[in-house]
Design a protein around this motif. Structure first.
Motif, PDB file in Angstrom:
ATOM      1  N   LEU A 194       0.788  -1.271   0.058  1.00 27.48           N
ATOM      2  CA  LEU A 194       0.093   0.144   0.079  1.00 27.48           C
ATOM      3  C   LEU A 194       0.801   1.269  -0.010  1.00 27.48           C
ATOM      4  O   LEU A 194       0.579   2.406  -0.625  1.00 27.48           O
ATOM      5  CB  LEU A 194      -1.074  -0.105   1.130  1.00 27.48           C
ATOM      6  CG  LEU A 194      -2.042   1.022   1.272  1.00 27.48           C
ATOM      7  CD1 LEU A 194      -2.917   1.211   0.043  1.00 27.48           C
ATOM      8  CD2 LEU A 194      -3.116   0.869   2.295  1.00 27.48           C
ATOM      9  N   GLU A 195       1.861   1.416   0.888  1.00 31.02           N
ATOM     10  CA  GLU A 195       2.737   2.477   0.796  1.00 31.02           C
ATOM     11  C   GLU A 195       3.480   2.793  -0.452  1.00 31.02           C
ATOM     12  O   GLU A 195       3.364   3.920  -0.992  1.00 31.02           O
ATOM     13  CB  GLU A 195       4.016   2.208   1.990  1.00 31.02           C
ATOM     14  CG  GLU A 195       3.449   2.334   3.217  1.00 31.02           C
ATOM     15  CD  GLU A 195       2.643   0.891   3.722  1.00 31.02           C
ATOM     16  OE1 GLU A 195       1.923   1.113   4.682  1.00 31.02           O
ATOM     17  OE2 GLU A 195       3.177   0.037   3.120  1.00 31.02           O
ATOM     18  N   ILE A 358       3.891  -0.889   7.717  1.00 30.54           N
ATOM     19  CA  ILE A 358       4.854  -0.914   6.522  1.00 30.54           C
ATOM     20  C   ILE A 358       5.559  -2.388   6.404  1.00 30.54           C
ATOM     21  O   ILE A 358       5.257  -3.357   7.204  1.00 30.54           O
ATOM     22  CB  ILE A 358       6.055   0.110   6.958  1.00 30.54           C
ATOM     23  CG1 ILE A 358       6.662  -0.078   8.393  1.00 30.54           C
ATOM     24  CG2 ILE A 358       5.342   1.596   6.938  1.00 30.54           C
ATOM     25  CD1 ILE A 358       7.665   0.573   8.615  1.00 30.54           C
ATOM     26  N   ASN A 359       6.307  -2.347   5.393  1.00 28.08           N
ATOM     27  CA  ASN A 359       7.074  -3.749   4.998  1.00 28.08           C
ATOM     28  C   ASN A 359       7.733  -4.046   6.214  1.00 28.08           C
ATOM     29  O   ASN A 359       8.624  -3.393   6.957  1.00 28.08           O
ATOM     30  CB  ASN A 359       7.954  -3.526   3.879  1.00 28.08           C
ATOM     31  CG  ASN A 359       7.365  -4.104   2.612  1.00 28.08           C
ATOM     32  OD1 ASN A 359       6.437  -4.845   2.480  1.00 28.08           O
ATOM     33  ND2 ASN A 359       7.874  -3.658   1.567  1.00 28.08           N
ATOM     34  N   SER A 496      -4.302  -6.456   2.874  1.00 27.65           N
ATOM     35  CA  SER A 496      -4.528  -6.136   1.316  1.00 27.65           C
ATOM     36  C   SER A 496      -3.982  -4.710   1.198  1.00 27.65           C
ATOM     37  O   SER A 496      -3.899  -3.954   1.860  1.00 27.65           O
ATOM     38  CB  SER A 496      -5.901  -6.342   0.722  1.00 27.65           C
ATOM     39  OG  SER A 496      -6.142  -5.812  -0.371  1.00 27.65           O
ATOM     40  N   HIS A 497      -3.565  -4.671  -0.282  1.00 25.21           N
ATOM     41  CA  HIS A 497      -3.135  -3.277  -0.724  1.00 25.21           C
ATOM     42  C   HIS A 497      -4.147  -2.609  -1.418  1.00 25.21           C
ATOM     43  O   HIS A 497      -3.792  -1.644  -1.973  1.00 25.21           O
ATOM     44  CB  HIS A 497      -1.727  -3.411  -1.341  1.00 25.21           C
ATOM     45  CG  HIS A 497      -1.895  -3.980  -2.722  1.00 25.21           C
ATOM     46  ND1 HIS A 497      -1.497  -5.348  -2.860  1.00 25.21           N
ATOM     47  CD2 HIS A 497      -2.340  -3.528  -4.030  1.00 25.21           C
ATOM     48  CE1 HIS A 497      -1.402  -5.602  -4.188  1.00 25.21           C
ATOM     49  NE2 HIS A 497      -2.077  -4.448  -4.847  1.00 25.21           N
ATOM     50  N   ASP A 498      -5.248  -3.135  -1.612  1.00 24.06           N
ATOM     51  CA  ASP A 498      -6.223  -2.600  -2.329  1.00 24.06           C
ATOM     52  C   ASP A 498      -7.484  -1.895  -1.643  1.00 24.06           C
ATOM     53  O   ASP A 498      -8.101  -2.401  -0.802  1.00 24.06           O
ATOM     54  CB  ASP A 498      -6.926  -4.087  -3.387  1.00 24.06           C
ATOM     55  CG  ASP A 498      -7.988  -3.339  -4.166  1.00 24.06           C
ATOM     56  OD1 ASP A 498      -9.363  -2.862  -4.001  1.00 24.06           O
ATOM     57  OD2 ASP A 498      -7.938  -3.511  -5.317  1.00 24.06           O
ATOM     58  N   ARG A 499      -7.226  -0.569  -1.809  1.00 27.47           N
ATOM     59  CA  ARG A 499      -8.053   0.168  -0.876  1.00 27.47           C
ATOM     60  C   ARG A 499      -9.673  -0.007  -1.101  1.00 27.47           C
ATOM     61  O   ARG A 499     -10.386   0.096  -0.216  1.00 27.47           O
ATOM     62  CB  ARG A 499      -7.726   1.701  -1.239  1.00 27.47           C
ATOM     63  CG  ARG A 499      -6.430   2.183  -0.508  1.00 27.47           C
ATOM     64  CD  ARG A 499      -5.804   3.231  -1.087  1.00 27.47           C
ATOM     65  NE  ARG A 499      -5.320   2.968  -2.284  1.00 27.47           N
ATOM     66  CZ  ARG A 499      -4.773   3.995  -3.205  1.00 27.47           C
ATOM     67  NH1 ARG A 499      -4.704   5.290  -2.835  1.00 27.47           N
ATOM     68  NH2 ARG A 499      -4.471   3.556  -4.617  1.00 27.47           N
ATOM     69  N   GLY A 537       3.215   5.193   8.010  1.00 29.48           N
ATOM     70  CA  GLY A 537       4.311   5.502   7.677  1.00 29.48           C
ATOM     71  C   GLY A 537       4.012   6.772   6.641  1.00 29.48           C
ATOM     72  O   GLY A 537       5.254   7.355   5.949  1.00 29.48           O
ATOM     73  N   LEU A 538       2.918   6.926   6.225  1.00 30.65           N
ATOM     74  CA  LEU A 538       2.516   7.938   5.271  1.00 30.65           C
ATOM     75  C   LEU A 538       1.535   9.057   5.890  1.00 30.65           C
ATOM     76  O   LEU A 538       0.458   8.826   6.194  1.00 30.65           O
ATOM     77  CB  LEU A 538       1.790   7.303   4.154  1.00 30.65           C
ATOM     78  CG  LEU A 538       2.483   6.441   3.134  1.00 30.65           C
ATOM     79  CD1 LEU A 538       1.643   6.017   2.108  1.00 30.65           C
ATOM     80  CD2 LEU A 538       3.556   7.420   2.157  1.00 30.65           C
ATOM     81  N   HIS A 539       2.269   9.981   6.253  1.00 32.44           N
ATOM     82  CA  HIS A 539       1.409  10.977   6.937  1.00 32.44           C
ATOM     83  C   HIS A 539       1.005  12.123   5.745  1.00 32.44           C
ATOM     84  O   HIS A 539       1.895  12.784   5.354  1.00 32.44           O
ATOM     85  CB  HIS A 539       2.161  11.680   8.131  1.00 32.44           C
ATOM     86  CG  HIS A 539       2.591  10.774   8.978  1.00 32.44           C
ATOM     87  ND1 HIS A 539       1.539  10.136   9.978  1.00 32.44           N
ATOM     88  CD2 HIS A 539       3.754   9.805   9.026  1.00 32.44           C
ATOM     89  CE1 HIS A 539       2.168   9.028  10.669  1.00 32.44           C
ATOM     90  NE2 HIS A 539       3.374   8.648  10.104  1.00 32.44           N
ATOM     91  N   SER A 540      -0.107  12.471   5.943  1.00 28.74           N
ATOM     92  CA  SER A 540      -0.690  13.758   5.124  1.00 28.74           C
ATOM     93  C   SER A 540      -1.114  15.166   5.780  1.00 28.74           C
ATOM     94  O   SER A 540      -1.244  14.880   7.179  1.00 28.74           O
ATOM     95  CB  SER A 540      -1.635  13.287   4.100  1.00 28.74           C
ATOM     96  OG  SER A 540      -2.885  12.540   4.942  1.00 28.74           O
TER      97      SER A 540
END
Length: 540
Positions: A194-195, A358-359, A496-499, A537-540
């Motif tokens: 996903l990241e 994260i991985n 899953s990485h599918d949103r 790990g992804l900050h918006s």
């Protein structure tokens, strides 16, 4: 920039394109859609010159550079991942390679007598490397690889030792670093977590060249494309807008065509009835002749081509107890890497947990511990009363018998089921007609995944543990799976990485981060709203 002008193409008896036309202009980001086997890969090959149309032409503006990423990454070994990525950028990579060799030679005591010539050559090569802006290129290559979740160690290690999925990322990074005038990307979202997916999305949004891509991830496509090119029945149709807009327009066009077809059929039936009734009467001969001529001239409206969409309905799973699984003070490490230290976690009936992290955070490890495919170093994993578990991971594909056909595999798993039932099941998972006679050993990774899933879901467990279940699934199969799982009465734990899959099916989120474990009531959509980011790990 790129124009397809009245192209026709035939493979054996299969007509792919009949006088089809489309264009890709500078700055356009287009999604290429169509059913499996419609000719998406053939279209890419014609644009890159690997294949030619039987008729018509592919016109590309002079000087346009094209980068093409497909699933066949070829042989990679003997270089670091960074060098392999820089190789796509032309001569600078050759210079970088020689620079490394000379640095090694300068440190080699056995070559002391050649040192003067080595140092002289090193100066020349270093100058050439700087002229080509080599240091900036290497920094950019590392930035792209980091975006695709490579650690420093993986960047500098031998690319030949990486798995197929990671080699795909290296091949993709090579095209991204090139920044060509036009990018052709065939399923770039496969094999990404996903990241990486969200990073790639941002990269492609900021890319100012032309883009033509396929993807089975509708959310990913929706956020990037501003145009859809559809392959259907040999023709190419372009729609302005994202995938969602295209899906609505297509449905609307189909409804209008169906209504037009029905109106015309009613009118034709009325006219034919009149002709049949009065054709023997001399008094009506002129009227009958006039109507026969009128019918001959009418251009017939075709009914809309129905896309085959199959539904899979779960038989009802037996009810489990309320406590499905409990992990108590679980410790787990791989070598020196600590994954869990005193981890507690419990799942109750009807909860649908999606695991984010994260991985290397331990997502797949958690699923393995729960499924009994791995043991904790300390602590306990207890499965509750009357729990019947179904575990889907990539290893599920390895248990298939290579000599058995798809149909034999289903028959072996369900000897009591009738032929018609098993053929319907195969059809739901994309195996229709003669496909069911394919031997398992010749199946692609995606086909094996679909077969393993069909076997697991036909006699349904009441607790599903799924590790990336949508990898390799096309949009139609994925939609079918989401609809089926939405009706499923049991408990779920999945990665899953599918949103679209995450948002549609989760009602709990478990987030694994280096700072600790967080759990959220509510599904993925609520998680994004509460945390402000789409993935840890992804900050918006």
């Amino acid at each position: 920039m790129i124009r397809l002008e009245n192209i026709s193409k035939q493979h054996g008896n299969h007509l792919l394109f009949i006088e089809a036309s489309a264009s890709l202009l500078k700055g356009e980001k287009a999604g290429l859609v169509g059913p499996n086997g419609a000719g998406k890969s053939s279209l890419f090959r014609m644009i890159t010159g690997q294949d030619e149309p039987d008729e018509g032409q592919v016109a590309i503006d002079r000087g346009t550079t094209i980068g093409y990423f497909d699933q066949d990454v070829g042989e990679m070994s003997g270089h670091s991942a960074v060098t392999e990525v820089m190789n796509g950028a032309g001569p600078v990579s050759t210079v970088a390679e020689e620079l490394k060799e000379l640095e090694a030679a300068m440190a080699d005591p056995d070559r002391a007598d050649e040192m003067e010539s080595i140092i002289e050559r090193y100066g020349e090569v270093l100058h050439a490397f700087e002229e080509l802006d080599g240091y900036a290129l290497e920094a950019r290559a590392r930035e792209v690889l980091a975006g695709l979740s490579f650690s420093e160690e993986m960047m500098d290690g031998d690319v030949g030792k990486l798995s197929g999925g990671w080699k795909m990322r290296v091949a993709l990074a090579r095209i991204l670093l090139m920044r060509p005038d036009a990018m052709l990307l065939d399923e770039p979202s496969n094999h990404l977590d996903l990241e990486s997916l969200i990073w790639l999305e941002q990269f492609l949004k900021n890319y100012d060249g032309a883009l033509l891509m396929t993807s089975h991830d509708r959310e990913f496509m929706n956020r990037i494309v501003n145009k859809i090119v559809e392959i259907d029945g040999g023709s190419l149709t372009s729609y302005s807008g994202d995938y969602e807009f295209y899906a609505q327009q297509r449905e609307l066009a189909e409804k209008q065509q169906q209504a037009q077809f029905e109106r015309q059929q009613a009118m034709l039936a009325k006219e034919i009835k009149f002709i049949e009734r009065f054709k023997a009467r001399a008094s009506h001969a002129a009227q009958v002749q006039s109507r026969v001529k009128k019918l001959d001239k009418i251009e017939r409206v075709e009914p809309p081509r129905r896309r085959q969409s199959v539904q899979f309905d779960f038989p009802t799973a037996p009810r489990s107890g309320n406590d499905v699984v409990a992990l108590k003070t679980v410790h787990k490490r791989y070598g020196s890497k600590i994954i869990y230290e005193g981890f507690d976690f419990a799942i109750r009936r009807k909860e649908r947990w999606c695991v984010m992290g994260i991985n290397g955070a331990g997502k797949s490890t958690l699923l393995k511990l729960v499924a009994g495919a791995s043991e904790p170093d300390q602590g306990s994993v207890t499965i509750g009363a009357s729990v019947k578990m179904g575990y889907f991971a990539q290893h599920a594909m390895e248990t298939l018998d290579g000599d058995a056909t798809i149909f034999q595999s289903l028959e072996h798993a369900f000897p009591q089921a009738g032929q018609g039932t098993l053929r319907t099941l195969a059809g739901c998972f994309g195996f229709s007609g003669d496909d069911v006679e394919k031997k398992c050993r010749v199946l692609s990774g995606g086909e094996k995944a679909r077969l393993a899933m069909a076997i697991m879901l036909f006699d349904p467990p009441n607790f599903l543990v799924l590790d990336e279940p949508t990898n390799h699934l096309d949009m139609a199969t994925k939609e079918m799976l989401i609809k089926a799982l939405a009706q499923y009465e049991g408990t779920m734990l999945f990665v899953s990485h599918d949103r679209h899959f995450l948002a549609a099916l989760s009602n709990r989120v478990l987030e694994l981060t280096p700072e600790g474990v967080h759990s959220y009531n509510g599904g993925y959509t609520e998680y994004v709203a509460r945390t402000g980011h789409e993935a840890p790990g992804l900050h918006s």
